[in-house]
Design a protein around this motif. Structure first.
Motif, PDB file in Angstrom:
ATOM      1  N   GLU A 160       0.837  -1.205   0.000  1.00 34.64           N
ATOM      2  CA  GLU A 160       0.000   0.000   0.000  1.00 34.64           C
ATOM      3  C   GLU A 160       0.869   1.252   0.000  1.00 34.64           C
ATOM      4  O   GLU A 160       0.577   2.225  -0.711  1.00 34.64           O
ATOM      5  CB  GLU A 160      -0.909  -0.011   1.236  1.00 34.64           C
ATOM      6  N   ALA A 161       1.946   1.254   0.785  1.00 34.71           N
ATOM      7  CA  ALA A 161       2.867   2.401   0.806  1.00 34.71           C
ATOM      8  C   ALA A 161       3.498   2.616  -0.562  1.00 34.71           C
ATOM      9  O   ALA A 161       3.687   3.760  -0.996  1.00 34.71           O
ATOM     10  CB  ALA A 161       3.946   2.174   1.863  1.00 34.71           C
ATOM     11  N   LEU A 162       3.809   1.523  -1.255  1.00 33.41           N
ATOM     12  CA  LEU A 162       4.396   1.618  -2.593  1.00 33.41           C
ATOM     13  C   LEU A 162       3.397   2.231  -3.579  1.00 33.41           C
ATOM     14  O   LEU A 162       3.758   3.107  -4.388  1.00 33.41           O
ATOM     15  CB  LEU A 162       4.837   0.241  -3.073  1.00 33.41           C
ATOM     16  N   LYS A 163       2.133   1.814  -3.511  1.00 34.47           N
ATOM     17  CA  LYS A 163       1.101   2.371  -4.385  1.00 34.47           C
ATOM     18  C   LYS A 163       0.910   3.865  -4.123  1.00 34.47           C
ATOM     19  O   LYS A 163       0.833   4.674  -5.060  1.00 34.47           O
ATOM     20  CB  LYS A 163      -0.226   1.643  -4.172  1.00 34.47           C
ATOM     21  N   ILE A 176      -7.480  10.260  -0.168  1.00 33.43           N
ATOM     22  CA  ILE A 176      -8.586   9.386   0.201  1.00 33.43           C
ATOM     23  C   ILE A 176      -8.056   8.003   0.557  1.00 33.43           C
ATOM     24  O   ILE A 176      -8.417   7.425   1.596  1.00 33.43           O
ATOM     25  CB  ILE A 176      -9.614   9.306  -0.946  1.00 33.43           C
ATOM     26  N   ARG A 177      -7.184   7.463  -0.286  1.00 33.12           N
ATOM     27  CA  ARG A 177      -6.619   6.143  -0.032  1.00 33.12           C
ATOM     28  C   ARG A 177      -5.739   6.149   1.220  1.00 33.12           C
ATOM     29  O   ARG A 177      -5.765   5.221   2.031  1.00 33.12           O
ATOM     30  CB  ARG A 177      -5.806   5.713  -1.258  1.00 33.12           C
ATOM     31  N   CYS A 192       2.572  15.881   8.947  1.00 35.32           N
ATOM     32  CA  CYS A 192       1.508  16.773   9.415  1.00 35.32           C
ATOM     33  C   CYS A 192       0.158  16.389   8.822  1.00 35.32           C
ATOM     34  O   CYS A 192      -0.879  16.410   9.508  1.00 35.32           O
ATOM     35  CB  CYS A 192       1.841  18.227   9.063  1.00 35.32           C
ATOM     36  N   TRP A 193       0.173  16.006   7.528  1.00 35.92           N
ATOM     37  CA  TRP A 193      -1.096  15.620   6.898  1.00 35.92           C
ATOM     38  C   TRP A 193      -1.641  14.324   7.504  1.00 35.92           C
ATOM     39  O   TRP A 193      -2.852  14.172   7.700  1.00 35.92           O
ATOM     40  CB  TRP A 193      -0.912  15.458   5.395  1.00 35.92           C
ATOM     41  N   ASN A 194      -0.752  13.369   7.816  1.00 37.54           N
ATOM     42  CA  ASN A 194      -1.197  12.126   8.454  1.00 37.54           C
ATOM     43  C   ASN A 194      -1.812  12.406   9.826  1.00 37.54           C
ATOM     44  O   ASN A 194      -2.820  11.791  10.204  1.00 37.54           O
ATOM     45  CB  ASN A 194      -0.016  11.161   8.598  1.00 37.54           C
ATOM     46  N   GLU A 195      -1.203  13.328  10.575  1.00 41.07           N
ATOM     47  CA  GLU A 195      -1.757  13.701  11.878  1.00 41.07           C
ATOM     48  C   GLU A 195      -3.151  14.300  11.707  1.00 41.07           C
ATOM     49  O   GLU A 195      -4.068  14.006  12.480  1.00 41.07           O
ATOM     50  CB  GLU A 195      -0.830  14.713  12.567  1.00 41.07           C
ATOM     51  N   ALA A 196      -3.308  15.149  10.680  1.00 40.96           N
ATOM     52  CA  ALA A 196      -4.622  15.750  10.423  1.00 40.96           C
ATOM     53  C   ALA A 196      -5.633  14.694   9.996  1.00 40.96           C
ATOM     54  O   ALA A 196      -6.790  14.709  10.429  1.00 40.96           O
ATOM     55  CB  ALA A 196      -4.504  16.832   9.345  1.00 40.96           C
ATOM     56  N   SER A 197      -5.188  13.741   9.155  1.00 40.63           N
ATOM     57  CA  SER A 197      -6.099  12.729   8.618  1.00 40.63           C
ATOM     58  C   SER A 197      -6.645  11.803   9.696  1.00 40.63           C
ATOM     59  O   SER A 197      -7.755  11.278   9.564  1.00 40.63           O
ATOM     60  CB  SER A 197      -5.387  11.894   7.543  1.00 40.63           C
ATOM     61  N   GLN A 198      -5.859  11.593  10.761  1.00 43.63           N
ATOM     62  CA  GLN A 198      -6.337  10.743  11.848  1.00 43.63           C
ATOM     63  C   GLN A 198      -7.319  11.470  12.757  1.00 43.63           C
ATOM     64  O   GLN A 198      -8.041  10.839  13.526  1.00 43.63           O
ATOM     65  CB  GLN A 198      -5.164  10.223  12.683  1.00 43.63           C
ATOM     66  N   ARG A 199      -7.380  12.788  12.671  1.00 44.16           N
ATOM     67  CA  ARG A 199      -8.224  13.568  13.576  1.00 44.16           C
ATOM     68  C   ARG A 199      -9.485  14.106  12.909  1.00 44.16           C
ATOM     69  O   ARG A 199     -10.435  14.471  13.603  1.00 44.16           O
ATOM     70  CB  ARG A 199      -7.424  14.753  14.137  1.00 44.16           C
ATOM     71  N   LEU A 200      -9.486  14.191  11.572  1.00 37.37           N
ATOM     72  CA  LEU A 200     -10.581  14.860  10.866  1.00 37.37           C
ATOM     73  C   LEU A 200     -11.304  13.904   9.927  1.00 37.37           C
ATOM     74  O   LEU A 200     -10.685  12.986   9.373  1.00 37.37           O
ATOM     75  CB  LEU A 200     -10.032  16.040  10.049  1.00 37.37           C
ATOM     76  N   PRO A 201     -12.611  14.108   9.690  1.00 37.67           N
ATOM     77  CA  PRO A 201     -13.290  13.352   8.636  1.00 37.67           C
ATOM     78  C   PRO A 201     -12.629  13.619   7.294  1.00 37.67           C
ATOM     79  O   PRO A 201     -12.131  14.729   7.041  1.00 37.67           O
ATOM     80  CB  PRO A 201     -14.724  13.929   8.655  1.00 37.67           C
ATOM     81  N   THR A 202     -12.627  12.616   6.410  1.00 44.15           N
ATOM     82  CA  THR A 202     -11.945  12.747   5.126  1.00 44.15           C
ATOM     83  C   THR A 202     -12.489  13.920   4.320  1.00 44.15           C
ATOM     84  O   THR A 202     -11.731  14.652   3.670  1.00 44.15           O
ATOM     85  CB  THR A 202     -12.087  11.446   4.315  1.00 44.15           C
ATOM     86  N   THR A 203     -13.826  14.125   4.371  1.00 40.41           N
ATOM     87  CA  THR A 203     -14.423  15.223   3.606  1.00 40.41           C
ATOM     88  C   THR A 203     -13.901  16.578   4.091  1.00 40.41           C
ATOM     89  O   THR A 203     -13.622  17.475   3.297  1.00 40.41           O
ATOM     90  CB  THR A 203     -15.954  15.186   3.721  1.00 40.41           C
ATOM     91  N   LEU A 204     -13.741  16.735   5.404  1.00 42.01           N
ATOM     92  CA  LEU A 204     -13.257  17.998   5.953  1.00 42.01           C
ATOM     93  C   LEU A 204     -11.764  18.167   5.699  1.00 42.01           C
ATOM     94  O   LEU A 204     -11.305  19.229   5.281  1.00 42.01           O
ATOM     95  CB  LEU A 204     -13.550  18.061   7.452  1.00 42.01           C
ATOM     96  N   ALA A 205     -10.986  17.119   5.924  1.00 44.82           N
ATOM     97  CA  ALA A 205      -9.541  17.191   5.699  1.00 44.82           C
ATOM     98  C   ALA A 205      -9.245  17.542   4.244  1.00 44.82           C
ATOM     99  O   ALA A 205      -8.351  18.344   3.949  1.00 44.82           O
ATOM    100  CB  ALA A 205      -8.885  15.858   6.071  1.00 44.82           C
ATOM    101  N   GLY A 206     -10.015  16.939   3.333  1.00 46.03           N
ATOM    102  CA  GLY A 206      -9.807  17.214   1.918  1.00 46.03           C
ATOM    103  C   GLY A 206      -9.994  18.680   1.573  1.00 46.03           C
ATOM    104  O   GLY A 206      -9.252  19.247   0.773  1.00 46.03           O
TER     105      GLY A 206
END
Length: 322
Positions: free
Chosen positions: A66-69, A177-178, A253-267
């Motif tokens: 998955e990391a490679l993709k 998203i992924r 920083c983006w990973n930290e945000a992604s774990q805290r926020l809904p995907t629609t809001l983070a996007g």
């Protein structure tokens, strides 16, 4: 929510730097900029991986695939398209096209992750889409007028740049998203470890790409001086700067945000990247935006802010047993 938003802001400020390199290094092919940036990212990730080796060892084979993709699409292919777009169409238009990411991601998440994050009302998204579209039209109009005023302008080259920017948009719609899917499915995993894992996964791709470009450059008898080009000090400095700040720290920083926020809001908060990139581009030009460009930027921000007012609504439970 507040901490997650701050992390998204920090990521946007650092990601905006990647729009500067193609403008500062116009003589460097986009492929070389992309492979070199992620070669620097991979080299930076090596000592970080050693320090984090215990957590990295917990990743499964499926995690590394998955990391490679993610690295191939969200890193190498995305920046290849973006750098080529900026060199052909200038900074503002590709930046504005990428600036539609917040709403494009929101729409895709709405279709894909409604069961997990809730669904944004379509009626509230539609006006923001129209305002953002108006903003892109205004910026594009200014750039087209500048092209028409320049007798040496290459309109087909500009159009190709816009098309490549759309390709970058597709790559970076898929990536967050992924990436968020994996992070939300693994809340026990460290976002820092996942950012480092993507750097390690990117390294072999970047090495293969850089060596392949070098071989192609030699085979085609190009006059471009390999391996570091005509301005080696500036080139190496920029590659390592964006490799550290934009690639590793920005991803963290983006990973930290992604774990805290809904995907629609983070996007939608990717708008911070767009605003940073536009500010850097105009600073590099040494001039402020034209009134129509400024109006387009205002439309973009207003459209995203409008969309941010909408909150995901949980789907009504279906199929309850009676």
């Amino acid at each position: 929510m507040f901490i997650g938003t701050l992390f998204a802001l920090a990521a946007g400020l650092m990601w905006g730097l990647v729009f500067v390199a193609p403008l500062m290094l116009p003589d460097y092919p986009a492929a070389m900029l992309s492979f070199s940036r992620y070669l620097a990212f991979g080299v930076i990730a090596l000592p970080l991986a050693w320090l984090d080796r215990q957590r990295l060892s917990q990743l499964t084979r499926a995690d590394w695939i998955e990391a490679l993709k993610l690295s191939m699409v969200g890193n190498v292919l995305y920046y290849l398209c973006l750098a080529a777009a900026i060199q052909r169409a200038g900074g503002p238009l590709p930046t504005m096209i990428i600036g539609t990411l917040p709403v494009v991601i929101a729409i895709c998440s709405n279709l894909r992750n409604a069961d997990r994050d809730g669904r944004l009302p379509w009626a509230r998204l539609a006006p923001s889409l129209l305002v953002i579209g108006l903003g892109i039209v205004l910026v594009n109009q200014v750039e087209i007028e500048q092209l028409r005023a320049d007798r040496n302008a290459d309109v087909p080259r500009y159009a190709l740049g816009a098309l490549l920017a759309v390709g970058a948009l597709v790559c970076w719609t898929w990536y967050p998203i992924r990436n968020a899917d994996w992070l939300r499915a693994h809340p026990d995993r460290s976002p820092r470890t996942w950012a480092t894992a993507q750097g390690i996964a990117t390294l072999p791709l970047a090495v293969i790409g850089f060596v392949g470009f070098w071989a192609w450059n030699a085979g085609s008898r190009s006059s471009f001086p390999m391996p570091l080009g005509p301005t080696p000090v500036l080139f190496v400095g920029l590659m390592f700067a964006i490799g550290l700040l934009a690639s590793w720290l920005g991803t963290l920083c983006w990973n930290e945000a992604s774990q805290r926020l809904p995907t629609t809001l983070a996007g939608q908060l990717i708008v911070f990247e767009t605003l940073s990139a536009l500010a850097y581009a105009f600073l590099l030009r040494g001039q402020g935006p034209a009134p129509a460009t400024l109006a387009g930027i205002v439309c973009l921000v207003a459209g995203v802010a409008w969309a941010l007012r909408a909150r995901p609504e949980p789907l009504a439970a279906e199929g309850h047993a009676t």
